[in-house]
Write a protein that holds these residues in place. Structure first.
Motif, short mmCIF file in Angstrom:
data_model
loop_
_atom_site.label_atom_id
_atom_site.label_comp_id
_atom_site.label_asym_id
_atom_site.label_seq_id
_atom_site.Cartn_x
_atom_site.Cartn_y
_atom_site.Cartn_z
N GLU A 1 48.19 26.63 -45.56
CA GLU A 1 47.83 26.04 -44.42
C GLU A 1 48.47 25.28 -43.54
OE1 GLU A 1 44.28 22.58 -43.26
OE2 GLU A 1 44.31 23.58 -45.30
N ARG B 1 51.81 26.07 -43.49
CA ARG B 1 52.69 27.01 -43.02
C ARG B 1 51.92 27.69 -41.84
NH1 ARG B 1 55.19 29.92 -48.30
NH2 ARG B 1 56.99 28.61 -48.70
N GLU B 2 50.72 27.88 -41.65
CA GLU B 2 50.08 28.44 -40.47
C GLU B 2 50.13 27.48 -39.33
OE1 GLU B 2 48.81 31.60 -39.82
OE2 GLU B 2 49.99 32.07 -41.99
N GLN B 3 49.57 26.21 -39.57
CA GLN B 3 49.74 25.18 -38.67
C GLN B 3 51.29 25.29 -38.00
OE1 GLN B 3 48.43 21.47 -40.12
NE2 GLN B 3 46.47 22.37 -40.42
N LYS C 1 53.39 27.48 -37.85
CA LYS C 1 53.57 28.90 -37.37
C LYS C 1 53.08 28.65 -35.58
CE LYS C 1 52.76 33.67 -37.64
NZ LYS C 1 52.24 34.81 -38.39
N ASN C 2 51.69 28.37 -35.87
CA ASN C 2 51.04 28.16 -34.44
C ASN C 2 51.93 27.11 -33.60
OD1 ASN C 2 49.10 29.98 -35.49
ND2 ASN C 2 47.74 28.61 -36.19
N LEU C 3 52.31 26.12 -34.12
CA LEU C 3 53.01 24.83 -33.54
C LEU C 3 54.27 25.51 -32.77
CD1 LEU C 3 52.98 22.07 -32.24
CD2 LEU C 3 54.23 21.53 -34.51
N ASN C 4 55.06 26.18 -33.49
CA ASN C 4 56.22 26.85 -32.96
C ASN C 4 55.95 27.86 -31.86
OD1 ASN C 4 58.26 25.48 -34.77
ND2 ASN C 4 57.92 26.99 -36.36
N ALA C 5 54.92 28.60 -31.98
CA ALA C 5 54.46 29.65 -31.02
C ALA C 5 54.36 28.70 -29.83
CB ALA C 5 53.45 30.38 -31.52
N ARG C 6 53.32 27.71 -29.70
CA ARG C 6 53.20 27.14 -28.77
C ARG C 6 54.27 26.43 -28.05
NH1 ARG C 6 50.77 26.52 -24.02
NH2 ARG C 6 50.11 24.45 -23.49
N ASP D 1 57.44 27.74 -28.23
CA ASP D 1 58.08 28.68 -27.51
C ASP D 1 57.57 29.20 -26.23
OD1 ASP D 1 59.96 28.86 -29.53
OD2 ASP D 1 59.04 30.49 -30.82
N GLU D 2 56.14 28.91 -26.22
CA GLU D 2 55.63 29.45 -24.89
C GLU D 2 55.99 28.56 -23.88
OE1 GLU D 2 50.85 29.87 -23.34
OE2 GLU D 2 51.31 29.80 -25.74
#
Length: 496
Positions: free
Chosen positions: A465, A467-469, A471-476, A478-479
């Motif tokens: 869980e 790790r998924e959070q 991953k989503n935070l890193n994507a945001r 980067d955006e």
């Protein structure tokens, strides 16, 4: 002119408590240490207490724990009436006592000399010896002999350790009880201690056997320190055990087997709290041991820990032999020659368990210790039991002590051979090999952290869980950091 009796012969017959008995013993020992070494003081004090105990048994008619033949002239009142010939009477009684009980007491009182001028005894001045007789004989003439004997043995052990810094000469009662509970000696077992010290492990092990069966129990031991050997003989006799097979000997000497019978494969239970890190136990160019005790490797000459352990393993009966040794924690993890010996003991499928003990349990050292358990009847590639008992002690008078309940709990965990969260683990030989054949308990028993879940599936799910959070935070992130197609100003306007 008739001999003058001791002035306190008419003292009242008040019952003496264990506390008063200990105080009397301490006073006698302190007086003697002004004129004698600690070892000589202990031996002379014990000899006087034994004579009083035996003379009192004849006078009062109580049974001794182990039957002994007493000299005809060993009478309770004699030391109270003696004048200038008291030293001669004491020496004669000790010689006759040895002659009457050569198997049990032969050599125990050898080299004692109550006629020594250091006692400063005369008809005019009773000196140290007369004052010792006053303290040991006169506080109570009925019923305190047993208390005096117990106090003498306890005080003697503490004095030897304080003088030598050797904690193995005074193994804590709770550790001795734990060793007995782990070894589980039965009335039909042959039991052996190759470095018995003052005999505490043997005396405690006897508690596992009914008193009426102890006289026929096959018990053997060796001890190289003459004063400790004397205490061991007296300790086991006080428990109703025969001391005839407690030998004054050093099992690590090259000539041990020329003077004593072979011990290979003889014993069902082998127990010991041997001297840790003993130096100079062998010569640099010592010839190979003719009995092949060290086939797993020759231990270093300046540390005899594994020499004792290999001798103990050598003495185990091939079928169902059990070994319990109190060791320093270094035995579990040191590398080099000792690491290779440990590897070979594991390869021979002998190591059955390791128990980490609390620190501050031994006199004159705060070092922690462990108990190493070997068995000769293990199933092939059976797991090894690791128990962490470091947090199971209670503090008493500045030292840690295992309660009777803690002793039974530790022994129960070992015998059940089941993992216990934060307390015990079953570890495969392969995993131990992956850790360099280390037997350090902390490598295998993970201490529980209060308030945390210990469900492995729950931990893994929570990690997924997080790790998924992440991953989503890193994507945001980067955006947000990516260049905007209409330029920085447009990006700021859009964000606003």
């Amino acid at each position: 002119m008739p001999a003058k009796p001791f002035s306190s012969i008419a003292a009242p017959m008040a019952k003496t408590s264990r506390k008063d008995a200990s105080a009397n013993i301490a006073d006698v020992l302190a007086m003697m240490r002004h004129s004698f070494s600690t070892s000589d003081s202990v031996r002379h004090m014990l000899a006087l207490v034994v004579l009083r105990w035996l003379a009192d048994s004849r006078r009062s008619g109580f049974d001794l724990p182990f039957p002994l033949d007493l000299p005809p002239d060993l009478l309770y009142h004699v030391p109270l009436m003696q004048a200038d010939d008291l030293p001669d009477w004491l020496d004669r009684m000790l010689r006759e006592l040895e002659l009457c009980n050569a198997d049990e007491l032969g050599g125990v009182f050898q080299h004692l000399n109550f006629r020594s001028p250091r006692f400063m005894f005369s008809q005019q001045d009773r000196g140290i010896l007369g004052k010792a007789i006053d303290l040991l004989w006169m506080k109570d003439r009925h019923g305190c002999s047993w208390a005096l004997l117990l106090a003498a043995l306890e005080t003697a052990r503490k004095a030897l350790v304080a003088n030598s810094g050797a904690p193995e000469l005074n193994t804590p009662d709770s550790i001795a009880a734990l060793v007995a509970a782990l070894g589980r000696p039965d009335s039909g077992d042959w039991v052996y201690d190759p470095a018995c010290g003052t005999g505490q492990l043997l005396a405690q092990a006897s508690q596992c056997v009914a008193r009426e069966e102890r006289r026929h129990w096959c018990l053997s031991a060796d001890e190289r320190n003459p004063t400790a050997w004397m205490l061991a003989k007296l300790s086991v006799l006080s428990q109703g055990l025969s001391s005839r097979n407690i030998r004054r000997a050093d099992v690590l000497r090259a000539d041990y087997f020329t003077e004593h019978d072979d011990v290979e494969g003889l014993y069902d239970v082998v127990i010991s709290h041997f001297p840790w890190s003993r130096k100079g136990w062998r010569h640099e160019d010592a010839p190979p041991d003719p009995h092949h005790r060290f086939r797993a490797g020759l231990p270093p000459k300046n540390n005899a820990d594994f020499a004792y352990l290999l001798h103990m393993a050598f003495a185990l009966r091939p079928a169902a032999g059990r070994m319990v040794a109190v060791v320093s924690t270094g035995v579990l993890s040191r590398t080099g020659t000792e690491g290779r010996i440990r590897m070979r003991l594991l390869a021979r499928n002998l190591v059955d368990g390791v128990i980490a003990l609390p620190d501050k349990m031994f006199q004159c050292t705060s070092a922690a210790a462990a108990i190493l358990l070997l068995r000769t009847d293990r199933a092939p590639r059976q797991d090894v039991v690791f128990v962490d008992a470091r947090g199971m002690a209670a503090s008493a008078k500045g030292a840690n002590v295992l309660s009777a309940e803690a002793v039974q709990e530790i022994a129960g965990i070992y015998s059940k051979r089941a993992p216990v969260d934060g307390r015990a683990a079953l570890v495969s030989p392969d995993r131990i090999a992956d850790n360099g054949h280390s037997l350090n308990v902390a490598l295998y028993v993970v201490q529980a952290v209060e308030g945390e879940s210990h469900d492995l599936h729950e931990v893994r799910a929570r990690r997924h869980e997080l790790r998924e959070q992440l991953k989503n935070l890193n994507a945001r992130i980067d955006e947000l950091l990516a260049p905007h197609p209409h330029g920085p100003a447009a990006a700021g306007l859009e964000q606003a």
